[in-house]
Design a protein around this motif. Structure first.
Motif, mmCIF file in Angstrom:
data_model
loop_
_atom_site.group_PDB
_atom_site.id
_atom_site.type_symbol
_atom_site.label_atom_id
_atom_site.label_comp_id
_atom_site.label_asym_id
_atom_site.label_seq_id
_atom_site.Cartn_x
_atom_site.Cartn_y
_atom_site.Cartn_z
ATOM 1 N N GLY A 351 1.220 -5.770 5.203
ATOM 2 C CA GLY A 351 1.755 -6.944 5.879
ATOM 3 C C GLY A 351 0.707 -7.893 6.414
ATOM 4 O O GLY A 351 1.021 -8.749 7.257
ATOM 5 N N ALA A 352 -0.544 -7.781 5.961
ATOM 6 C CA ALA A 352 -1.605 -8.698 6.431
ATOM 7 C C ALA A 352 -1.569 -9.967 5.587
ATOM 8 O O ALA A 352 -2.449 -10.221 4.758
ATOM 9 C CB ALA A 352 -2.958 -8.009 6.342
ATOM 10 N N HIS A 353 -0.579 -10.793 5.809
ATOM 11 C CA HIS A 353 -0.355 -11.957 4.960
ATOM 12 C C HIS A 353 -1.302 -13.106 5.263
ATOM 13 O O HIS A 353 -1.350 -14.102 4.531
ATOM 14 C CB HIS A 353 1.092 -12.443 5.112
ATOM 15 N N LEU A 354 -2.093 -13.000 6.343
ATOM 16 C CA LEU A 354 -3.044 -14.053 6.686
ATOM 17 C C LEU A 354 -4.416 -13.827 6.066
ATOM 18 O O LEU A 354 -5.265 -14.734 6.108
ATOM 19 C CB LEU A 354 -3.186 -14.158 8.210
ATOM 20 N N VAL A 355 -4.644 -12.656 5.530
ATOM 21 C CA VAL A 355 -5.949 -12.341 4.947
ATOM 22 C C VAL A 355 -6.062 -13.007 3.575
ATOM 23 O O VAL A 355 -5.165 -12.884 2.727
ATOM 24 C CB VAL A 355 -6.135 -10.817 4.837
ATOM 25 N N SER A 356 -7.175 -13.662 3.333
ATOM 26 C CA SER A 356 -7.383 -14.370 2.063
ATOM 27 C C SER A 356 -8.022 -13.449 1.018
ATOM 28 O O SER A 356 -8.558 -12.377 1.343
ATOM 29 C CB SER A 356 -8.254 -15.592 2.294
ATOM 30 N N ASP A 357 -7.967 -13.896 -0.221
ATOM 31 C CA ASP A 357 -8.551 -13.135 -1.324
ATOM 32 C C ASP A 357 -10.068 -13.046 -1.172
ATOM 33 O O ASP A 357 -10.682 -11.990 -1.441
ATOM 34 C CB ASP A 357 -8.184 -13.807 -2.643
ATOM 35 N N GLU A 358 -10.707 -14.103 -0.717
ATOM 36 C CA GLU A 358 -12.159 -14.109 -0.554
ATOM 37 C C GLU A 358 -12.606 -13.140 0.533
ATOM 38 O O GLU A 358 -13.580 -12.384 0.355
ATOM 39 C CB GLU A 358 -12.614 -15.538 -0.220
ATOM 40 N N ALA A 359 -11.908 -13.138 1.689
ATOM 41 C CA ALA A 359 -12.302 -12.259 2.796
ATOM 42 C C ALA A 359 -12.108 -10.790 2.437
ATOM 43 O O ALA A 359 -12.951 -9.939 2.756
ATOM 44 C CB ALA A 359 -11.506 -12.617 4.045
ATOM 45 N N LEU A 360 -11.008 -10.470 1.759
ATOM 46 C CA LEU A 360 -10.752 -9.073 1.400
ATOM 47 C C LEU A 360 -11.735 -8.587 0.336
ATOM 48 O O LEU A 360 -12.204 -7.440 0.386
ATOM 49 C CB LEU A 360 -9.312 -8.928 0.899
ATOM 50 N N ALA A 365 -16.459 -5.307 -1.230
ATOM 51 C CA ALA A 365 -17.776 -5.276 -1.878
ATOM 52 C C ALA A 365 -18.858 -4.722 -0.971
ATOM 53 O O ALA A 365 -19.908 -4.256 -1.448
ATOM 54 C CB ALA A 365 -18.156 -6.680 -2.337
ATOM 55 N N SER A 366 -18.655 -4.756 0.338
ATOM 56 C CA SER A 366 -19.676 -4.308 1.283
ATOM 57 C C SER A 366 -19.683 -2.802 1.513
ATOM 58 O O SER A 366 -20.493 -2.311 2.302
ATOM 59 C CB SER A 366 -19.494 -5.018 2.628
ATOM 60 N N ARG A 367 -18.854 -2.095 0.853
ATOM 61 C CA ARG A 367 -18.765 -0.645 1.059
ATOM 62 C C ARG A 367 -18.262 0.034 -0.207
ATOM 63 O O ARG A 367 -17.738 -0.625 -1.105
ATOM 64 C CB ARG A 367 -17.863 -0.330 2.260
ATOM 65 N N ALA A 368 -18.355 1.340 -0.272
ATOM 66 C CA ALA A 368 -17.890 2.118 -1.430
ATOM 67 C C ALA A 368 -16.557 2.774 -1.065
ATOM 68 O O ALA A 368 -16.506 3.895 -0.545
ATOM 69 C CB ALA A 368 -18.930 3.169 -1.824
ATOM 70 N N LEU A 369 -15.491 2.079 -1.325
ATOM 71 C CA LEU A 369 -14.156 2.602 -1.007
ATOM 72 C C LEU A 369 -13.755 3.697 -1.992
ATOM 73 O O LEU A 369 -14.007 3.593 -3.191
ATOM 74 C CB LEU A 369 -13.123 1.478 -1.038
ATOM 75 N N THR A 370 -13.097 4.715 -1.470
ATOM 76 C CA THR A 370 -12.520 5.775 -2.314
ATOM 77 C C THR A 370 -11.006 5.656 -2.404
ATOM 78 O O THR A 370 -10.418 6.075 -3.403
ATOM 79 C CB THR A 370 -12.887 7.161 -1.761
ATOM 80 N N GLU A 371 -10.384 5.081 -1.376
ATOM 81 C CA GLU A 371 -8.931 4.876 -1.377
ATOM 82 C C GLU A 371 -8.636 3.488 -0.821
ATOM 83 O O GLU A 371 -9.175 3.105 0.228
ATOM 84 C CB GLU A 371 -8.213 5.936 -0.530
ATOM 85 N N PHE A 372 -7.780 2.773 -1.519
ATOM 86 C CA PHE A 372 -7.426 1.418 -1.076
ATOM 87 C C PHE A 372 -5.941 1.187 -1.336
ATOM 88 O O PHE A 372 -5.412 1.520 -2.400
ATOM 89 C CB PHE A 372 -8.242 0.370 -1.813
ATOM 90 N N GLU A 373 -5.301 0.597 -0.318
ATOM 91 C CA GLU A 373 -3.872 0.297 -0.418
ATOM 92 C C GLU A 373 -3.610 -1.049 0.235
ATOM 93 O O GLU A 373 -4.031 -1.293 1.375
ATOM 94 C CB GLU A 373 -3.040 1.387 0.267
ATOM 95 N N VAL A 374 -2.897 -1.904 -0.467
ATOM 96 C CA VAL A 374 -2.557 -3.212 0.058
ATOM 97 C C VAL A 374 -1.137 -3.550 -0.377
ATOM 98 O O VAL A 374 -0.723 -3.228 -1.497
ATOM 99 C CB VAL A 374 -3.549 -4.292 -0.428
ATOM 100 N N SER A 375 -0.384 -4.185 0.520
ATOM 101 C CA SER A 375 1.010 -4.535 0.218
ATOM 102 C C SER A 375 1.412 -5.758 1.026
ATOM 103 O O SER A 375 0.866 -6.035 2.101
ATOM 104 C CB SER A 375 1.947 -3.362 0.523
ATOM 105 N N TYR A 376 2.354 -6.505 0.464
ATOM 106 C CA TYR A 376 2.931 -7.686 1.113
ATOM 107 C C TYR A 376 1.849 -8.701 1.489
ATOM 108 O O TYR A 376 1.729 -9.133 2.639
ATOM 109 C CB TYR A 376 3.747 -7.295 2.341
ATOM 110 N N ASN A 377 1.060 -9.072 0.483
ATOM 111 C CA ASN A 377 0.052 -10.117 0.664
ATOM 112 C C ASN A 377 0.059 -10.975 -0.593
ATOM 113 O O ASN A 377 -0.222 -10.490 -1.692
ATOM 114 C CB ASN A 377 -1.332 -9.512 0.895
#
Length: 609
Positions: A351-360, A365-377
């Protein structure tokens, strides 16, 4: 002693009193009481003395011989101090005998005039007519006849009469028990007698024992049930942690600090608070007061921007962060989290609908993610996807749901998905390129979920069929296939899967008996969750094979028209681990099934007319 035909001029023995009576013999207990108490010459002592007196009445109504037990009762007349209630009742003239008399009259009236003689409190025992007729009329001192004398005996309230009343031999006109037909004892309080269905003390005790045993049996069976000849526990016994969390949730306003508790316990408390809608600015400080490596906030709707920024300031060693319903989260807050928490490898945004594609994309890119989940953006698109699958990434689990700008072009080009082992697409407009990352997925790929997505193109079918043998969990909406033939081709490939533990198939109208039998033949011993909604072609014969899945914990047969009570009962009886069954739209299910499974399995969606 009370009656003797040899008395020519009877004299009253000791404890006997001569009392004149009127010419007519009283017919009811009221008349006897009123007559005896108002007759001149009667020694008026107490009501108990009168009720424990035997009378000898002459036919002429001139005298009455009364044997009193006052001598014996006087020896036991030692009384303690009277209470205020006893004094009040005596002043009003209320006594146990009066209450008993009123109850007896009420009971006699309720039984009707035909049974009055059987319910009288006073018994009229006729004297032996042959002995009376053989003797001439005799006179007493007052000249009265005693030719047709009868004995009127008021019931005694002592142990001897109680014994005689219990066996019914000496009191044939008592109130009888409706169960055993034995007369009730005279010393029984009328307040303890039900006028509609009088019962003796023995029958009451037997009936009460039966009722207690039934209640106890129901109570015991709430916690246990018999499955395959063995008793197993079915109800959830709360742990000490559950009890503490529930107590903290109800008294969160009085909690000053959580102290150093584990991340798991902290997440459980947060879940409890979010369900109660109590996660706000005041309670939020409890979760960021002490350092922790994992934080899950299930409802951030009442949190401010400052609260969200303070997560990074107070918890710099975070490894896992989950923020749901976080409408206040924007690019500035996300940048602050990225700078303050460089160790985050598991990140979930809902539900973080204010976050932009560039910021996310910069955050990823600044870290090595192992799990990522995003919804309603609706802002994230190609840059985020390419940041996820950059060269050398360690992403193993990916979930993208309800993101309108995620298209097939976002997955074009070469993407590194060599570490990917679990993938979820939900509500995306994808059909071809988005599935190509499965070609380069890890050899340990085990979970695939595709629901509410656009129909697949031809070249995507082989990609999905290729990974089927690896899967242990598959959740698929069969509407992604454009024709019935493609659905059947996929189901035929699915019958060769031998590692499935969780299988969820939606809108499976093309699933027939043969396919279901083949799937169960290979995976019945492993399946723990099974969903087959809208299986309209499935018959009773194939559905009955579901009972072979002995490890089954959850079952969903919604909108399967041929599901009936026998099929579900068989599954419940044979699958000992079963906890939940969904039966939405199954019109053949009746209320008797819910009664049978009550306390064993949670039945959802069962509707009755």
């Amino acid at each position: 002693m009370l009656y003797n035909n040899n008395y020519n001029t009877p004299e009253a023995p000791q404890n006997f009193f001569l009392i004149p009576l009127p010419d007519s013999l009283p017919a009811t207990f009221d008349e006897v009481t009123e007559t005896t108490l108002n007759t001149p010459g009667l020694i008026k002592e107490t009501a108990s003395t009168v009720l424990n007196t035997s009378f000898l009445i002459s036919s002429g109504g001139t005298c009455l011989a009364a044997s009193s037990s006052s001598a014996s009762s006087s020896k036991k007349s030692v009384c303690g101090p009277k209470s205020a209630l006893t004094s009040f009742l005596e002043e009003r003239g209320i006594s146990a005998q009066e209450i008993r008399r009123r109850h007896m009259n009420q009971y006699s009236r309720s039984r009707g005039p035909s049974s009055v003689q059987q319910n009288l409190a006073i018994s009229f025992d006729h004297v032996n007519q042959s002995s009376v007729a053989s003797n001439s009329p005799q006179k007493d001192d007052s000249g009265s006849d005693i030719k047709n004398s009868v004995k009127v005996r008021v019931k005694k309230k002592n142990s001897d009469d109680t014994k005689s009343d219990s066996d019914g031999s000496d009191n044939p006109s008592s109130i009888f028990c409706v169960m055993c037909r034995r007369p009730l004892p005279n010393n029984m309080l009328m307040s303890d007698i039900d006028p509609r269905a009088p019962k003796c003390s023995l029958c009451w005790s037997i009936l009460s024992k039966k009722m207690k045993s039934r209640k106890g049996g129901v109570k015991r069976m709430k916690n246990k049930c018999i499955v395959a000849g063995t008793i197993r526990q079915t109800t959830h016994i709360p742990t000490l942690q559950d009890i503490c969390v529930k107590f903290i949730g109800k008294n969160i306003k009085n909690v000053e600090t959580f102290g150093h508790i584990g991340s798991k316990a902290l997440n459980i408390i947060c879940s409890c608070l979010c369900k109660l809608r109590l996660l706000n600015e005041e309670t939020f400080r409890l979760f960021v007061e002490y350092p922790t490596t994992s934080l899950t906030l299930y409802d951030c709707a009442k949190l401010t921007r400052e609260n969200l920024k303070s997560i990074g300031w107070n918890l710099p060693k975070l490894v896992s962060l989950t923020l749901e319903e976080c409408g206040q989260l924007d690019d500035e807050i996300l940048k602050s989290l990225s700078n303050c928490c460089p160790l985050i490898t598991r990140f979930c945004l809902n539900g973080a609908h204010l976050v932009s594609d560039e910021a996310l994309s910069s955050f990823i890119a600044s870290r090595a993610l192992t799990e990522f989940e995003v919804s309603y953006n609706s802002n994230i698109a190609e840059r985020t996807v390419r940041a996820l699958f950059k060269e050398g990434n360690k992403l193993s689990k990916l979930c993208i749901a309800k993101c309108a700008n995620i298209k097939d072009y976002c997955f074009s080009g070469r993407l590194d998905s060599s570490c990917l082992s679990a993938l979820t697409y939900d509500g995306l407009a994808i059909s071809s390129d988005a599935y190509k990352i499965l070609n380069r997925a890890s050899s340990e790929f085990y979970s695939l979920k595709v629901v509410n997505c656009s129909p697949l193109v031809e070249n995507s079918l082989p990609i999905i069929n290729k990974i089927l043998p690896k899967l242990t969990s598959l959740e698929l909406d069969l509407r992604i296939f454009s024709s019935v033939d493609k659905i059947k081709a996929f189901l035929n490939e699915l019958t060769e899967s031998t590692r499935l533990e969780k299988l969820f198939l939606y809108h499976c109208a093309a699933l027939d008996d043969g396919m279901l039998c083949a799937i169960l033949k290979e995976n019945a011993g492993r399946l723990t969750s099974l969903t087959m909604s809208e299986g309209t072609e499935l018959t009773v014969g194939s559905l009955s094979l579901l009972s072979s899945c002995r490890l089954l914990e959850k079952l969903d047969l919604s909108w399967c028209g041929r599901v009936n009570n026998e099929i579900v009962a068989s599954v419940v009886r044979k699958c000992e681990r079963l906890q939940e069954v969904a039966l939405w739209g199954c019109h053949r299910i009746t209320e008797s099934l819910c009664a049978y499974t009550k306390g064993r399995v949670d039945i959802k969606g069962a509707m009755f007319a």
